[in-house]
Motif scaffolding. Structure first.
Motif, PDB file in Angstrom:
ATOM      1  N   GLN A   1       0.823  -1.202   0.000  1.00 48.14           N
ATOM      2  CA  GLN A   1       0.000   0.000   0.000  1.00 48.14           C
ATOM      3  C   GLN A   1       0.860   1.257   0.000  1.00 48.14           C
ATOM      4  OE1 GLN A   1      -3.265   0.127  -0.476  1.00 48.14           O
ATOM      5  NE2 GLN A   1      -3.223  -2.107  -0.666  1.00 48.14           N
ATOM      6  N   GLU A   2       1.945   1.225   0.724  1.00 52.03           N
ATOM      7  CA  GLU A   2       2.845   2.373   0.725  1.00 52.03           C
ATOM      8  C   GLU A   2       3.482   2.573  -0.647  1.00 52.03           C
ATOM      9  OE1 GLU A   2       6.931   3.902   2.946  1.00 52.03           O
ATOM     10  OE2 GLU A   2       5.776   2.250   3.786  1.00 52.03           O
ATOM     11  N   THR A   3       3.823   1.467  -1.303  1.00 49.19           N
ATOM     12  CA  THR A   3       4.385   1.553  -2.648  1.00 49.19           C
ATOM     13  C   THR A   3       3.375   2.132  -3.625  1.00 49.19           C
ATOM     14  OG1 THR A   3       5.793  -0.365  -2.193  1.00 49.19           O
ATOM     15  CG2 THR A   3       5.458   0.237  -4.497  1.00 49.19           C
ATOM     16  N   ILE A   4       2.114   1.695  -3.539  1.00 49.00           N
ATOM     17  CA  ILE A   4       1.067   2.230  -4.407  1.00 49.00           C
ATOM     18  C   ILE A   4       0.928   3.731  -4.208  1.00 49.00           C
ATOM     19  CG2 ILE A   4      -1.428   2.199  -4.833  1.00 49.00           C
ATOM     20  CD1 ILE A   4      -1.383  -0.790  -4.236  1.00 49.00           C
ATOM     21  N   HIS A   5       0.994   4.166  -2.960  1.00 50.87           N
ATOM     22  CA  HIS A   5       0.895   5.598  -2.679  1.00 50.87           C
ATOM     23  C   HIS A   5       2.101   6.357  -3.232  1.00 50.87           C
ATOM     24  CE1 HIS A   5       1.528   9.199  -0.132  1.00 50.87           C
ATOM     25  NE2 HIS A   5       0.216   9.322  -0.259  1.00 50.87           N
ATOM     26  N   ASP A   6       3.275   5.754  -3.158  1.00 50.72           N
ATOM     27  CA  ASP A   6       4.488   6.425  -3.625  1.00 50.72           C
ATOM     28  C   ASP A   6       4.491   6.626  -5.140  1.00 50.72           C
ATOM     29  OD1 ASP A   6       5.397   6.559  -1.056  1.00 50.72           O
ATOM     30  OD2 ASP A   6       6.712   4.807  -1.208  1.00 50.72           O
ATOM     31  N   ILE A   7       3.820   5.745  -5.874  1.00 46.51           N
ATOM     32  CA  ILE A   7       3.820   5.863  -7.333  1.00 46.51           C
ATOM     33  C   ILE A   7       3.206   7.184  -7.778  1.00 46.51           C
ATOM     34  CG2 ILE A   7       2.896   4.866  -9.477  1.00 46.51           C
ATOM     35  CD1 ILE A   7       3.091   2.134  -8.143  1.00 46.51           C
ATOM     36  N   SER A   8       2.176   7.646  -7.078  1.00 44.11           N
ATOM     37  CA  SER A   8       1.489   8.878  -7.470  1.00 44.11           C
ATOM     38  C   SER A   8       1.980  10.094  -6.700  1.00 44.11           C
ATOM     39  CB  SER A   8      -0.024   8.715  -7.275  1.00 44.11           C
ATOM     40  OG  SER A   8      -0.319   8.428  -5.914  1.00 44.11           O
ATOM     41  N   ARG A   9       3.156   9.998  -6.079  1.00 45.20           N
ATOM     42  CA  ARG A   9       3.696  11.166  -5.392  1.00 45.20           C
ATOM     43  C   ARG A   9       3.935  12.313  -6.373  1.00 45.20           C
ATOM     44  NH1 ARG A   9       8.850   9.288  -2.094  1.00 45.20           N
ATOM     45  NH2 ARG A   9       9.284   8.512  -4.191  1.00 45.20           N
ATOM     46  N   TYR A  10       3.874  13.526  -5.858  1.00 47.87           N
ATOM     47  CA  TYR A  10       4.008  14.707  -6.717  1.00 47.87           C
ATOM     48  C   TYR A  10       5.334  14.700  -7.448  1.00 47.87           C
ATOM     49  CZ  TYR A  10       3.953  19.573  -8.232  1.00 47.87           C
ATOM     50  OH  TYR A  10       3.978  20.719  -8.996  1.00 47.87           O
ATOM     51  N   GLU A  11       6.442  14.427  -6.745  1.00 47.48           N
ATOM     52  CA  GLU A  11       7.747  14.502  -7.383  1.00 47.48           C
ATOM     53  C   GLU A  11       7.917  13.439  -8.471  1.00 47.48           C
ATOM     54  OE1 GLU A  11       8.278  12.454  -3.331  1.00 47.48           O
ATOM     55  OE2 GLU A  11       7.168  14.122  -4.214  1.00 47.48           O
ATOM     56  N   VAL A  12       7.284  12.275  -8.286  1.00 47.85           N
ATOM     57  CA  VAL A  12       7.363  11.220  -9.302  1.00 47.85           C
ATOM     58  C   VAL A  12       6.587  11.627 -10.554  1.00 47.85           C
ATOM     59  CG1 VAL A  12       6.814   8.815  -9.821  1.00 47.85           C
ATOM     60  CG2 VAL A  12       7.688   9.423  -7.564  1.00 47.85           C
TER      61      VAL A  12
END
Length: 211
Positions: A76-87
């Motif tokens: 779940q944390e990885t899924i959230h990280d994919i849509s991070r602003y910087e990414v």
């Protein structure tokens, strides 16, 4: 015979002349419903990439052990990280001009649009995560999702090795200190060996052997 004539015969033309307003409204209503149905059945295109999330972290000078946290929360944390602003912002910058960001559109607006268009989720209970983007036109969808996936994988790899360079630098410094200490001990040993080789029994001053 008159008895066989249906009592429910309707004169369509006469009815239309008598109820012009009602007929017009009914026609417009049917036409509007038909256009709405047609508009709701536009073709939709989807581009999807699939990534694999390792169940164990990459070892960097640490013991070989499983994750300290549950795997589901890690996914779940990885899924959230994919849509991070910087990414997302970095992915938009790498795309050719005009591929996703409109001319004159701010970066924040483009990032928010792409974040809204993304559909990210785990594939069942597997170690796979799908990154999808949907749109009414097929142009550039695959390019956008592939670029986003590549940026995320690069940043994820960088995060996994976060601090690696600092740790390696500390190890090099410690290695240099040990080498210097070893060289110093070897020099001292050589000096003692030379002193023992020229020692004079009965001479004045402290004995080189005692030193």
């Amino acid at each position: 015979p008159a008895s066989r004539v249906s009592p429910f015969r309707i004169n369509v033309l006469k009815s239309l002349r008598l109820h012009r307003v009602a007929s017009l409204l009914t026609t417009l209503l049917v036409l509007g419903l038909g256009l709405a149905v047609i508009a709701s059945h536009k073709p939709t295109y989807v581009a999807t990439t699939t990534i694999y999330i390792s169940p164990t972290p990459i070892k960097t000078l640490v013991d070989d052990r499983e994750l300290d946290r549950p795997y589901d929360s890690f996914v779940q944390e990885t899924i959230h990280d994919i849509s991070r602003y910087e990414v997302v912002a970095e992915a938009i910058r790498r795309l050719p001009p005009g591929t996703f960001q409109y001319p004159g559109e701010s970066e924040r607006s483009a990032v928010q649009r792409l974040q809204s268009a993304l559909d990210i989720g785990r594939v069942g209970q597997t170690y796979q995560v799908e990154i999808s983007i949907e749109g009414p036109r097929p142009e550039h969808l695959a390019e956008v999702v592939n670029t986003l996936t590549a940026v995320f994988l690069e940043k994820a790899k960088s995060d996994e090795f976060y601090g690696r360079d600092q740790r390696l630098e500390l190890l090099k410094q410690e290695q240099a200190r040990i080498r210097n200490e070893r060289d110093s001990l070897l020099q001292e040993q050589d000096q003692i060996s030379r002193a023992l080789g020229v020692a004079v029994i009965g001479g004045k001053g402290p004995s080189p052997i005692d030193q």
